[in-house]
Design a protein around this motif. Structure first.
Motif, short mmCIF file in Angstrom:
data_model
loop_
_atom_site.label_atom_id
_atom_site.label_comp_id
_atom_site.label_asym_id
_atom_site.label_seq_id
_atom_site.Cartn_x
_atom_site.Cartn_y
_atom_site.Cartn_z
N ALA A 131 105.16 -25.73 49.56
CA ALA A 131 105.23 -26.22 48.18
C ALA A 131 104.69 -27.65 48.07
O ALA A 131 103.94 -27.96 47.13
CB ALA A 131 106.67 -26.17 47.69
N ILE A 132 105.02 -28.49 49.03
CA ILE A 132 104.54 -29.87 49.01
C ILE A 132 103.02 -29.92 49.19
O ILE A 132 102.32 -30.60 48.45
CB ILE A 132 105.25 -30.72 50.09
N VAL A 133 102.52 -29.17 50.16
CA VAL A 133 101.07 -29.18 50.43
C VAL A 133 100.29 -28.64 49.24
O VAL A 133 99.28 -29.22 48.83
CB VAL A 133 100.75 -28.39 51.72
N LEU A 134 100.74 -27.55 48.66
CA LEU A 134 100.04 -26.98 47.51
C LEU A 134 100.13 -27.90 46.29
O LEU A 134 99.17 -28.01 45.53
CB LEU A 134 100.57 -25.59 47.18
N SER A 135 101.25 -28.58 46.11
CA SER A 135 101.39 -29.52 45.00
C SER A 135 100.41 -30.68 45.15
O SER A 135 99.76 -31.09 44.18
CB SER A 135 102.82 -30.06 44.93
N VAL A 136 100.31 -31.20 46.34
CA VAL A 136 99.36 -32.29 46.59
C VAL A 136 97.93 -31.82 46.36
O VAL A 136 97.11 -32.53 45.75
CB VAL A 136 99.53 -32.85 48.03
N ASP A 167 93.43 -17.65 43.15
CA ASP A 167 93.44 -16.59 44.16
C ASP A 167 93.41 -17.19 45.55
O ASP A 167 94.13 -16.75 46.45
CB ASP A 167 92.25 -15.65 43.98
N ILE A 168 92.59 -18.21 45.72
CA ILE A 168 92.48 -18.88 47.02
C ILE A 168 93.78 -19.60 47.36
O ILE A 168 94.27 -19.54 48.49
CB ILE A 168 91.29 -19.86 47.03
N VAL A 169 94.36 -20.27 46.38
CA VAL A 169 95.62 -20.98 46.59
C VAL A 169 96.72 -20.01 46.98
O VAL A 169 97.52 -20.28 47.88
CB VAL A 169 96.01 -21.78 45.32
N THR A 170 96.75 -18.86 46.34
CA THR A 170 97.77 -17.86 46.66
C THR A 170 97.62 -17.36 48.09
O THR A 170 98.62 -17.27 48.83
CB THR A 170 97.66 -16.66 45.69
N VAL A 171 96.41 -17.06 48.49
CA VAL A 171 96.17 -16.56 49.85
C VAL A 171 96.51 -17.62 50.88
O VAL A 171 97.23 -17.36 51.86
CB VAL A 171 94.71 -16.09 50.02
N LEU A 172 96.01 -18.84 50.69
CA LEU A 172 96.28 -19.91 51.66
C LEU A 172 97.75 -20.28 51.71
O LEU A 172 98.30 -20.56 52.78
CB LEU A 172 95.42 -21.13 51.35
N GLY A 173 98.41 -20.28 50.57
CA GLY A 173 99.85 -20.56 50.54
C GLY A 173 100.65 -19.50 51.29
O GLY A 173 101.57 -19.82 52.03
N SER A 174 100.28 -18.26 51.09
CA SER A 174 100.98 -17.16 51.77
C SER A 174 100.77 -17.22 53.28
O SER A 174 101.72 -17.06 54.06
CB SER A 174 100.48 -15.81 51.25
#
Length: 54
Positions: free
Chosen positions: A12-17, A32-39
């Motif tokens: 959550a912190i990394v994606l927020s930044v 879509d990219i954010v979802t894949v990388l976050g997962s």
């Protein structure tokens, strides 16, 4: 259970930044990219934390 909470907080912190940085420089994030990388990040951090490698 602690590994899952740790991974969720870190992702959550990394994606927020990443979102704030991309908006600050005027770029649009493809969700879509954010979802894949976050997962992927969540899974690897959970496994790493569970086996004490992270």
């Amino acid at each position: 259970m602690g590994a899952i909470i740790f991974a969720a907080i870190v992702v959550a912190i990394v994606l927020s930044v990443a979102v704030v940085a991309n908006l600050a420089i005027g770029r649009i994030i493809h969700w879509d990219i954010v979802t894949v990388l976050g997962s992927i990040g969540f899974v690897f951090l959970t496994i790493g934390r569970r086996f004490k490698t992270v």
